[in-house]
Design a protein around this motif. Sequence first.
Motif, short mmCIF file in Angstrom:
data_model
loop_
_atom_site.label_atom_id
_atom_site.label_comp_id
_atom_site.label_asym_id
_atom_site.label_seq_id
_atom_site.Cartn_x
_atom_site.Cartn_y
_atom_site.Cartn_z
N LEU A 13 1.30 53.66 -23.97
CA LEU A 13 1.43 53.88 -25.41
C LEU A 13 0.29 53.27 -26.19
CD1 LEU A 13 5.30 53.37 -25.84
CD2 LEU A 13 4.01 55.44 -25.27
N ASN A 14 -0.91 53.35 -25.66
CA ASN A 14 -2.11 52.86 -26.35
C ASN A 14 -3.21 53.89 -26.16
OD1 ASN A 14 -4.38 51.52 -27.33
ND2 ASN A 14 -3.70 49.53 -26.57
N ARG A 15 -3.80 54.36 -27.27
CA ARG A 15 -4.83 55.38 -27.17
C ARG A 15 -6.18 54.83 -26.71
NH1 ARG A 15 -3.45 60.22 -29.01
NH2 ARG A 15 -1.59 60.41 -30.30
N ARG A 16 -6.38 53.52 -26.85
CA ARG A 16 -7.66 52.95 -26.46
C ARG A 16 -7.73 52.72 -24.96
NH1 ARG A 16 -9.11 48.24 -30.94
NH2 ARG A 16 -9.48 49.63 -32.70
N LEU A 17 -8.91 52.92 -24.40
CA LEU A 17 -9.12 52.60 -23.00
C LEU A 17 -9.00 51.09 -22.81
CD1 LEU A 17 -10.01 53.32 -20.12
CD2 LEU A 17 -12.37 53.14 -20.90
#
Length: 337
Positions: A13-17
């Motif tokens: 649930l995190n869009r960042r790599l």
Amino acid sequence: MPNDDIDVIAPNLNRRLSGVTATVISLVPLQARKVGITATGVALPDGLPFTPLWKLPFLKRRLRVWHARRNNEMLLGILLRSLGLMRLKLVFTSSSPRKRGGLTNWMTSKMDAIVATTPVNATVMPGTPVLIPHGVNTEVFAPAPSDIFGTGDQKLIGCFGRVRHMKGAHHFVDAMCELLPDHPDYTAIIMGRITPDNAAYAEELKQRIATADLTDRILFKDELPLTEMPRAYNALSLYVAPSLLEGFGLTPLEALSCAVPVVATDVGAFRDFVSQDCGEIVPKDDGGALAASIRTMLARDLPAMGTAGRTRVQAEFGLEREADALVALYRHLLGQT
């Protein structure tokens, strides 16, 4: 995958790599060979077993494992179970070395199993965590020729990760400004995302480099997709991890798997896999010690040290070990053992 075959759900649930996202992307395909597992959430690549979040409450009702690795993922699992939308056993993995606050402790108390990735991490986790260290896919992170940075015959010293103070990029820049004039055959690579809140920090680093007249030998490179990371490591002669704080810290392990020796600070799990035959450990937040260690390493047989590092990773830190240990935990929770 048929819905009835799903035993385990791995949310992201995190869009960042991030290291957490990389763990999900690496583990799920291996685990899928052994257990019915699907990923869900955002920023996941094509080809991964995947079920959209909105479909989860409509799966056939039966017991499944929800494996969270972030607070928001814990919270969603708790809500899905508490509202009667899904029958779930909840698992939480954390690598953070810091003690948690009240909300995190409350959510963690609702978990059916807690996984720690290092002994230090285990001591700050509430309850009785299971210790399962991270691993690396040694078939993907394997030695191979690479000139991904386009620097020709120059040997490269790399430092990868978000460009921010806690990653210690300033110590790396200072060390390179001191050492590169004595090593004209080397160039330094700083690769990672610069977020708006760290733009001033990155600009300060670039000014230090310009003052040292090394702009053409200390290069900033944009973050690469996960699929390109093995090529990035394979372009290097030496990898440096100058972090001030880490939970586990995968990048030195990935470098070693690509037969690249490592200088790393004494944080996270670095000491567990960086030994004297494949690198050096230095005190955190000590720029002088970091520079001295890199200087020593540049005088050693780096290819031989890289080979020793890969041998150790293959023997002790393969991703298959982590996948097998987690699958055994899932089966225990589901009553399949």
